[in-house]
Design a protein around this motif. Structure first.
Motif, PDB file in Angstrom:
ATOM      1  N   UNK A  92       0.996  -1.296  -0.041  1.00  0.00           N
ATOM      2  CA  UNK A  92       0.019  -0.070  -0.195  1.00  0.00           C
ATOM      3  C   UNK A  92       0.806   1.233  -0.028  1.00  0.00           C
ATOM      4  N   UNK A  93       2.009   1.108   0.711  1.00  0.00           N
ATOM      5  CA  UNK A  93       2.893   2.494   0.743  1.00  0.00           C
ATOM      6  C   UNK A  93       3.226   2.691  -0.686  1.00  0.00           C
ATOM      7  N   UNK A  94       3.746   1.596  -1.201  1.00  0.00           N
ATOM      8  CA  UNK A  94       4.254   1.946  -2.799  1.00  0.00           C
ATOM      9  C   UNK A  94       3.047   2.782  -3.399  1.00  0.00           C
ATOM     10  N   UNK A 105      -4.034  15.551 -13.770  1.00  0.00           N
ATOM     11  CA  UNK A 105      -4.343  16.008 -15.158  1.00  0.00           C
ATOM     12  C   UNK A 105      -4.652  15.194 -16.144  1.00  0.00           C
ATOM     13  N   UNK A 106      -3.830  13.936 -15.908  1.00  0.00           N
ATOM     14  CA  UNK A 106      -3.909  12.756 -16.767  1.00  0.00           C
ATOM     15  C   UNK A 106      -2.559  12.527 -17.360  1.00  0.00           C
ATOM     16  N   UNK A 107      -2.508  11.617 -18.492  1.00  0.00           N
ATOM     17  CA  UNK A 107      -1.156  11.174 -19.075  1.00  0.00           C
ATOM     18  C   UNK A 107      -0.928   9.868 -18.492  1.00  0.00           C
ATOM     19  N   UNK A 108       0.322   9.466 -18.924  1.00  0.00           N
ATOM     20  CA  UNK A 108       0.925   8.140 -18.295  1.00  0.00           C
ATOM     21  C   UNK A 108       0.808   8.042 -16.926  1.00  0.00           C
ATOM     22  N   UNK A 109       1.315   8.885 -16.007  1.00  0.00           N
ATOM     23  CA  UNK A 109       1.375   8.709 -14.676  1.00  0.00           C
ATOM     24  C   UNK A 109       0.126   8.171 -14.064  1.00  0.00           C
ATOM     25  N   UNK A 110      -1.013   8.568 -14.338  1.00  0.00           N
ATOM     26  CA  UNK A 110      -2.055   8.034 -13.818  1.00  0.00           C
ATOM     27  C   UNK A 110      -2.691   6.693 -14.270  1.00  0.00           C
ATOM     28  N   UNK A 111      -2.194   6.287 -15.646  1.00  0.00           N
ATOM     29  CA  UNK A 111      -2.314   4.933 -16.239  1.00  0.00           C
ATOM     30  C   UNK A 111      -1.585   4.228 -15.493  1.00  0.00           C
ATOM     31  N   UNK A 112      -0.316   4.331 -15.221  1.00  0.00           N
ATOM     32  CA  UNK A 112       0.535   3.648 -14.492  1.00  0.00           C
ATOM     33  C   UNK A 112       0.327   3.219 -12.955  1.00  0.00           C
ATOM     34  N   UNK A 113      -0.567   4.470 -12.518  1.00  0.00           N
ATOM     35  CA  UNK A 113      -1.090   4.197 -11.022  1.00  0.00           C
ATOM     36  C   UNK A 113      -2.152   3.297 -10.934  1.00  0.00           C
ATOM     37  N   UNK A 114      -2.987   3.427 -12.061  1.00  0.00           N
ATOM     38  CA  UNK A 114      -4.226   2.393 -12.036  1.00  0.00           C
ATOM     39  C   UNK A 114      -3.670   0.933 -12.112  1.00  0.00           C
ATOM     40  N   UNK A 115      -2.814   0.734 -13.092  1.00  0.00           N
ATOM     41  CA  UNK A 115      -1.946  -0.612 -13.238  1.00  0.00           C
ATOM     42  C   UNK A 115      -1.369  -1.005 -11.875  1.00  0.00           C
ATOM     43  N   UNK A 116      -0.695  -0.007 -11.151  1.00  0.00           N
ATOM     44  CA  UNK A 116      -0.012  -0.284  -9.822  1.00  0.00           C
ATOM     45  C   UNK A 116      -0.906  -0.881  -8.854  1.00  0.00           C
ATOM     46  N   UNK A 117      -2.325  -0.128  -8.584  1.00  0.00           N
ATOM     47  CA  UNK A 117      -3.160  -0.324  -7.851  1.00  0.00           C
ATOM     48  C   UNK A 117      -3.755  -1.798  -8.063  1.00  0.00           C
ATOM     49  N   UNK A 118      -4.088  -1.841  -9.394  1.00  0.00           N
ATOM     50  CA  UNK A 118      -4.724  -3.496  -9.502  1.00  0.00           C
ATOM     51  C   UNK A 118      -3.687  -4.544  -9.106  1.00  0.00           C
ATOM     52  N   UNK A 243     -10.407  -0.596  -0.410  1.00  0.00           N
ATOM     53  CA  UNK A 243     -10.974   0.434  -1.041  1.00  0.00           C
ATOM     54  C   UNK A 243     -10.376   1.426  -1.759  1.00  0.00           C
ATOM     55  N   UNK A 244      -9.345   2.070  -1.025  1.00  0.00           N
ATOM     56  CA  UNK A 244      -8.355   2.897  -1.918  1.00  0.00           C
ATOM     57  C   UNK A 244      -7.871   2.324  -2.936  1.00  0.00           C
ATOM     58  N   UNK A 245      -7.232   1.109  -3.140  1.00  0.00           N
ATOM     59  CA  UNK A 245      -6.631   0.622  -4.180  1.00  0.00           C
ATOM     60  C   UNK A 245      -7.593   0.284  -5.194  1.00  0.00           C
ATOM     61  N   UNK A 246      -9.056  -0.166  -4.914  1.00  0.00           N
ATOM     62  CA  UNK A 246     -10.132  -0.312  -5.927  1.00  0.00           C
ATOM     63  C   UNK A 246     -10.437   0.975  -6.586  1.00  0.00           C
ATOM     64  N   UNK A 247     -10.546   1.990  -5.806  1.00  0.00           N
ATOM     65  CA  UNK A 247     -10.862   3.293  -6.553  1.00  0.00           C
ATOM     66  C   UNK A 247      -9.733   3.498  -7.555  1.00  0.00           C
ATOM     67  N   UNK A 248      -8.482   3.526  -7.465  1.00  0.00           N
ATOM     68  CA  UNK A 248      -7.377   3.834  -8.139  1.00  0.00           C
ATOM     69  C   UNK A 248      -7.429   2.558  -9.377  1.00  0.00           C
ATOM     70  N   UNK A 249      -7.940   1.336  -9.109  1.00  0.00           N
ATOM     71  CA  UNK A 249      -7.679   0.359 -10.142  1.00  0.00           C
ATOM     72  C   UNK A 249      -8.998   0.382 -11.038  1.00  0.00           C
ATOM     73  N   UNK A 250     -10.037   0.749 -10.209  1.00  0.00           N
ATOM     74  CA  UNK A 250     -11.456   0.688 -11.385  1.00  0.00           C
ATOM     75  C   UNK A 250     -11.639   2.214 -12.085  1.00  0.00           C
ATOM     76  N   UNK A 251     -11.016   3.129 -11.776  1.00  0.00           N
ATOM     77  CA  UNK A 251     -11.063   4.385 -12.433  1.00  0.00           C
ATOM     78  C   UNK A 251      -9.841   4.990 -12.537  1.00  0.00           C
ATOM     79  N   UNK A 252      -9.326   5.288 -13.875  1.00  0.00           N
ATOM     80  CA  UNK A 252      -8.237   6.174 -14.056  1.00  0.00           C
ATOM     81  C   UNK A 252      -8.529   7.618 -13.697  1.00  0.00           C
ATOM     82  N   UNK A 253      -7.847   8.254 -12.775  1.00  0.00           N
ATOM     83  CA  UNK A 253      -8.381   9.746 -12.803  1.00  0.00           C
ATOM     84  C   UNK A 253      -8.345  10.494 -13.890  1.00  0.00           C
TER      85      UNK A 253
END
Length: 353
Positions: A92-94, A105-118, A243-253
């Protein structure tokens, strides 16, 4: 002939010698055991009325050894749970660190974040499934059941997987602050088991162990002490983290067009993960304290084992030097008995004429 009639027959004498040989062999066996073990071969016969004390001490040793064996197993279980909680916290810390550096605002960083959360979700579920020969350690009293449902597998109780339940709670694309707040409220209700929809509640679709309110796993560690294993996969800390990981995994900000709504979604996900990490730290600390308490109990029982062994030696012990001396004497007697028996076997009636 009168002299011959008063003479013991060689057959009877031979029989007596065989009986003596058998007795000596039995005594040698007993004394050999005493030399080897340092304990009386027949303690209850030798102790007389004090045999009751010896029996009582033996019973105490059996109980104490039983506690030592079960406590060693319990210590390994606590260590396994503590290690799993620490691994969840690291996972979770990672993701939390990545969530703070991601560009809302978007871009690859949030895409990678969703993948990391999943990926993190799967690792948390895997760590929650820690087990040993007794079963799953974070399922409470339902130790035969894997506590957390695999993310993409249908739970037969509800006909939904955790991933599907989360998608239903989010309710489609999030476009503005109102959508985001509704989704956040529904997720909080579902992970808190207060949703009006049965399938959305955590303990119906996400969790398979003993439900909240059930007594925790309890182990007796001594005659006067018990310890509980309170770290279960339905703990609020694990719910918040998932719950926090699921939010980031299910929705790319970056898929949320409204900037304020994006920030609100990211902020809530971070808060949920942070709350989960704080709770996991508390659980890990509590488990470590219980291990320390158990270590003190084991140390006391090991000291008691030494004391009881000493009491047994006081009652049932023998002087091994004396036993070795008696063994030598008995062996010499047995050798003499064998020699006499051999001589008698060669005699006949003619030897007396």
């Amino acid at each position: 002939m009168t002299e011959i009639s008063r003479t013991v027959s060689t057959a009877l004498q031979s029989l007596r010698q065989r009986e003596q040989t058998s007795r000596l062999a039995a005594e040698i066996s007993d004394v050999s055991k005493e030399v080897t073990t340092g304990l009386k071969a027949n303690p209850y016969d030798d102790l007389g009325h004090r045999s009751a004390d010896a029996i009582a001490i033996r019973m105490q040793i059996t109980r104490n050894d039983g506690f030592l064996t079960s406590n060693a197993l319990l210590d390994r279980r606590f260590l396994a749970v503590e290690t799993s909680l620490g691994a969840m916290r690291d996972v979770g810390q990672e993701v939390l660190e990545q969530a703070f550096t991601a560009d809302s605002a978007g871009g690859l960083s949030t895409t990678y974040l969703s993948q990391a959360a999943r990926t993190a979700l799967d690792r948390v579920l895997e760590r929650a499934a820690v087990s040993d020969s007794s079963g799953f350690l974070m399922s409470g009293t339902r130790s035969d059941t894997n506590p957390l449902q695999a993310w993409d597998e249908i739970n037969p109780r509800t006909g939904e997987s955790p991933a599907i339940a989360v998608d239903h709670m989010i309710g489609g694309p999030l476009t503005d602050g109102a959508d985001v707040q509704r989704a956040i409220d529904d997720l909080k209700a579902g992970f808190g088991d207060s949703s009006v929809f049965f399938n959305h509640n955590f303990e119906n679709t996400f969790y398979n162990g003993a439900p909240s309110g059930n007594p925790p796993l309890t182990s007796r560690t001594s005659e006067t002490q018990t310890l509980t294993q309170t770290a279960q996969a339905n703990d609020p800390a694990i719910r918040d983290l998932v719950r926090g990981l699921a939010m980031l995994s299910a929705v790319n900000p970056s898929d949320i067009p409204d900037e304020a709504a994006r920030d609100a979604w990211l902020s809530e996900a971070r808060s949920a993960i942070a709350a989960g990490l704080e709770g996991l730290t508390d659980l890990e600390t509590q488990t470590g304290l219980k291990r320390a308490q158990l270590a003190d109990t084991i140390a006391a029982q090991e000291s008691r084992a030494l004391f009881l062994d000493g009491e047994v030696m006081n009652l049932e012990g023998v002087d091994q030097y004396d036993a070795a001396t008696r063994l030598t004497q008995l062996q010499n007697q047995l050798d003499s008995s064998f020699a006499i028996t051999a001589r008698l076997s060669r005699l006949s009636f003619l030897n007396y004429l």
